[in-house]
Design a protein around this motif. Structure first.
Motif, short mmCIF file in Angstrom:
data_model
loop_
_atom_site.label_atom_id
_atom_site.label_comp_id
_atom_site.label_asym_id
_atom_site.label_seq_id
_atom_site.Cartn_x
_atom_site.Cartn_y
_atom_site.Cartn_z
N VAL A 1 0.30 4.24 -2.97
CA VAL A 1 -1.06 4.60 -3.37
C VAL A 1 -1.51 5.77 -2.50
CG1 VAL A 1 -3.46 3.83 -3.61
CG2 VAL A 1 -1.59 2.21 -4.04
N VAL A 2 -2.10 6.78 -3.15
CA VAL A 2 -2.71 7.91 -2.43
C VAL A 2 -4.18 7.95 -2.81
CG1 VAL A 2 -2.74 10.43 -2.11
CG2 VAL A 2 -0.57 9.27 -2.57
N ALA A 3 -5.08 8.05 -1.83
CA ALA A 3 -6.50 8.23 -2.15
C ALA A 3 -7.00 9.49 -1.48
CB ALA A 3 -7.31 7.02 -1.70
N LYS A 4 -7.74 10.29 -2.24
CA LYS A 4 -8.21 11.58 -1.75
C LYS A 4 -9.72 11.53 -1.56
CE LYS A 4 -7.63 16.20 -1.29
NZ LYS A 4 -8.04 16.57 0.01
N GLY A 5 -10.15 11.78 -0.31
CA GLY A 5 -11.58 11.74 0.01
C GLY A 5 -11.89 10.55 0.90
N GLY A 6 -12.77 10.76 1.89
CA GLY A 6 -13.05 9.73 2.90
C GLY A 6 -13.61 8.44 2.35
N ILE A 7 -14.71 8.54 1.57
CA ILE A 7 -15.34 7.33 1.06
C ILE A 7 -14.43 6.66 0.04
CG2 ILE A 7 -17.32 6.47 -0.27
CD1 ILE A 7 -18.99 8.67 1.13
N THR A 8 -13.80 7.47 -0.81
CA THR A 8 -12.86 6.92 -1.80
C THR A 8 -11.76 6.14 -1.11
OG1 THR A 8 -13.27 8.88 -3.17
CG2 THR A 8 -11.34 7.55 -3.74
N SER A 9 -11.16 6.74 -0.07
CA SER A 9 -10.02 6.08 0.57
C SER A 9 -10.44 4.82 1.32
CB SER A 9 -9.26 7.04 1.48
OG SER A 9 -10.12 7.65 2.38
N SER A 10 -11.68 4.82 1.83
CA SER A 10 -12.16 3.62 2.52
C SER A 10 -12.31 2.48 1.53
CB SER A 10 -13.50 3.89 3.18
OG SER A 10 -13.95 2.71 3.77
N ASP A 11 -12.98 2.75 0.41
CA ASP A 11 -13.21 1.71 -0.58
C ASP A 11 -11.91 1.22 -1.21
OD1 ASP A 11 -15.87 1.76 -0.08
OD2 ASP A 11 -16.44 2.91 -1.84
N VAL A 12 -11.01 2.15 -1.50
CA VAL A 12 -9.72 1.74 -2.08
C VAL A 12 -8.97 0.85 -1.10
CG1 VAL A 12 -7.43 2.60 -2.78
CG2 VAL A 12 -9.50 3.66 -3.71
N GLY A 13 -9.02 1.20 0.20
CA GLY A 13 -8.31 0.41 1.21
C GLY A 13 -8.91 -0.97 1.41
N ASP B 1 12.05 7.79 3.34
CA ASP B 1 12.66 6.50 3.70
C ASP B 1 11.72 5.64 4.54
OD1 ASP B 1 14.89 7.21 2.34
OD2 ASP B 1 16.11 7.71 4.09
N GLU B 2 10.93 6.29 5.39
CA GLU B 2 9.95 5.54 6.20
C GLU B 2 8.77 5.09 5.36
OE1 GLU B 2 9.69 7.34 10.57
OE2 GLU B 2 9.77 8.93 9.08
N LEU B 3 8.47 5.86 4.31
CA LEU B 3 7.28 5.58 3.50
C LEU B 3 7.52 4.53 2.43
CD1 LEU B 3 6.26 9.31 3.18
CD2 LEU B 3 4.72 7.54 4.05
N ILE B 4 8.65 4.62 1.76
CA ILE B 4 8.94 3.67 0.66
C ILE B 4 9.98 2.68 1.16
CG2 ILE B 4 9.61 3.41 -1.78
CD1 ILE B 4 7.17 5.24 -1.53
N LYS B 5 9.50 1.51 1.58
CA LYS B 5 10.41 0.51 2.17
C LYS B 5 11.08 -0.32 1.07
CE LYS B 5 9.51 1.02 6.65
NZ LYS B 5 10.49 1.61 7.54
N GLU B 6 10.40 -0.40 -0.07
CA GLU B 6 10.87 -1.31 -1.12
C GLU B 6 10.81 -0.56 -2.43
OE1 GLU B 6 8.83 -5.20 -3.08
OE2 GLU B 6 8.49 -4.91 -0.96
N GLU B 7 11.96 -0.14 -2.96
CA GLU B 7 11.98 0.65 -4.20
C GLU B 7 11.60 -0.22 -5.39
OE1 GLU B 7 12.18 3.73 -4.69
OE2 GLU B 7 13.20 4.60 -2.97
N THR B 8 10.71 0.29 -6.24
CA THR B 8 10.46 -0.38 -7.52
C THR B 8 10.69 0.68 -8.59
OG1 THR B 8 8.16 0.32 -7.68
CG2 THR B 8 8.56 -1.72 -6.47
N SER C 1 2.83 1.62 1.28
CA SER C 1 2.35 2.82 1.98
C SER C 1 1.10 3.31 1.29
CB SER C 1 3.42 3.92 1.95
OG SER C 1 4.37 3.68 2.96
N TYR C 2 0.04 3.40 2.07
CA TYR C 2 -1.25 3.85 1.54
C TYR C 2 -1.62 5.16 2.24
CZ TYR C 2 -6.23 4.01 0.56
OH TYR C 2 -7.47 4.42 0.17
N VAL C 3 -1.58 6.25 1.49
CA VAL C 3 -1.83 7.58 2.05
C VAL C 3 -3.31 7.89 1.94
CG1 VAL C 3 -1.30 10.05 1.90
CG2 VAL C 3 0.48 8.34 1.34
N ILE C 4 -3.93 8.16 3.10
CA ILE C 4 -5.36 8.45 3.16
C ILE C 4 -5.52 9.94 3.35
CG2 ILE C 4 -7.39 8.12 4.61
CD1 ILE C 4 -6.21 5.27 5.13
#
Length: 478
Positions: A408-420, A292-299, A454-457
């Protein structure tokens, strides 16, 4: 596995307990008297893995730094992403950052502390970053640095420092960091696990293990705060302080001594993992985030998971994720980077597939081919450049996506930085908290491609085999 591994339980059982309540009271008092803005430079976006309700700025313009200084919060983060930089790029960035900080601080007449937050497994541009920060700040302000504090402890990731040796936990064993896969990093490798020796190795003998000041667990657990403060007051010539720690209480006790040393006129630079920032920033504990905290707007759209990191742990977590039946998996053949036309066609194929699946309500996991691209001996810089091209391609999947994923979930430091920063175009995010221990979630700002998503790093080297799957299950558990 290492021959020098030790049983974690045996090590921890020998360490005496301490009254946390007493420590918390002392810390609260000291933090109230620390009237300095804390600026954390994060070399990849996973450094917010212990905090919540804190701002992260993705550029270091004077405007962003000023906004950070003007916030109520004692602390803000600047994402440098410098772990993905060449040495030349990181030097240039840190000069700019240090200049902008000193200028803004002068204009606002505010003191500051800079923490260089880096990897708890000792990878990154060290000692380059803190050296550039020190020299630039000293040249452009009245500040003079007496020493540098190294604190790579990070409980959530199983990184502990005991008897001056830094360990990484694997199941029930502690393995010296220098004997892990992290120490074999192509760009940031090292061999020493004893922190003073690591410093000597990394600084090519400029700073010696014998000149390092060690803050022992014995003093920490005996609450010998006065003698720890005395040790800190003696540090000079930018010599290094190595901190032993196996729990947050250790960080708290050392922070009390540090603030006392600062009040007595000492200045330190900090190279730490994520634990110190939580403690010195006065961030409270918070439970793990719920759906509920993560998904504020259901699509009705599916989520997007992007997996880049190549460490063994990520590959194991990806295999475990593949057991989930509500996810469609797409392998990105990143080795085609050597054939530009085929590479472009491969990226186009993936984006088209993602569009179709996400808009039909399916969650998609895009992952880079698991074998590392190896160009052979002496090709480190070329490999780094190709890995940047691959990272840019992975990011372009998010940049070019026309449909809004549910998360969105990004796995890995550099990946998550660039995606963000490039994919989601975030300028300022708020850290909502953690979805699992050590796994932070950004709530994106109004300026971003998908405001309020919500963007999970997800760091490459955090969690057990099942943690990635469990995090994704939380997001989908309607």
């Amino acid at each position: 596995m290492s021959s020098n591994k030790v049983l974690a339980k045996e090590v921890f059982d020998k360490i005496p307990a301490v009254d946390v309540k007493v420590v918390d009271e002392l810390l609260t008092k000291e933090l109230l008297e620390l009237d300095k803005k804390i600026i954390v430079l994060d070399d990849d976006p996973t450094g917010v893995q212990t905090v919540h309700d804190v701002s992260v700025y993705t550029d270091w313009s004077k405007e962003s730094i000023e906004k950070g200084f003007m916030e109520e919060n004692a602390m803000f983060f600047i994402l440098t992403n410098s772990r993905g930089f060449t040495a030349e790029e990181t030097e240039k960035a840190h000069k700019e950052i240090a200049l902008n900080i000193t200028e803004v601080a002068k204009n606002l007449n505010k003191d500051f502390i800079v923490i260089s937050r880096s990897d708890s497994t000792l990878r990154g541009h060290y000692p380059l970053e803190t050296k550039v920060l020190k020299e630039t700040i000293e040249a452009n302000s009245e500040v003079k640095y007496n020493g540098e504090v190294l604190m790579p402890f990070f409980k959530e990731g199983g990184r502990f420092t005991v008897d001056n040796v830094h360990y990484v936990q694997y199941d029930e064993y502690l393995v010296p960091a220098g004997e892990t896969e992290f120490a074999k990093d192509r760009t940031f490798g090292y061999t020493k696990s004893q922190l003073g020796e690591y410093i000597e190795e990394k600084t090519n003998g400029e700073f010696k293990a014998s000149n390092t000041t060690y803050i022992s667990l014995q003093d920490i657990r005996n609450l010998a705060i006065d003698s720890i403060t005395e040790q800190l007051l003696k540090v000079d010539n930018f010599n290094k302080v190595a901190v032993n720690a196996v729990d947050y209480v250790d960080v708290k006790i050392v922070t009390i001594a540090l603030i006392r040393a600062i009040k007595a006129g000492k200045n330190f630079m900090y190279r730490s993992a994520a634990a110190l920032t939580k403690v010195i920033g006065g961030v409270s504990d918070k439970g793990l985030l719920t759906r509920d905290e993560l998904i504020k707007e259901e699509t009705n759209n599916g989520g997007l998971i992007v997996v880049g990191s190549h460490v063994q742990k990520t590959t194991e977590q990806l295999e475990e994720l593949k057991k989930v039946d509500f996810i469609e998996f797409i392998e990105f053949n990143c080795h085609l980077v050597l054939e530009p036309e085929k590479f472009t066609a491969e990226v186009d194929r993936i984006i088209e597939k993602c569009e179709d699946l996400i808009s039909s309500g399916k969650t998609v996991a895009v992952y880079t081919r698991r074998e590392r691209l190896d160009l052979g001996e002496g090709k480190k810089e070329e490999e780094l450049k190709l890995s940047v091209k691959i990272s840019d391609a992975v990011t372009s999947i998010v940049t070019r996506l026309k449909v809004r994923p549910n998360y969105v979930v990004a796995k890995g430091g550099i990946t998550s930085s660039d995606v963000g920063t490039k994919g989601l175009q975030v300028k300022r995010a708020t850290v909502a908290g953690q979805i699992k221990p050590g796994i932070p979630v950004w709530r994106t700002g109004a300026e971003s491609k998908y405001p309020g998503i919500s963007y999970v790093i997800f760091p490459g080297n955090v969690g057990t085999k099942t943690t990635l799957r469990e995090a994704v299950e939380v997001l989908n558990n309607k």
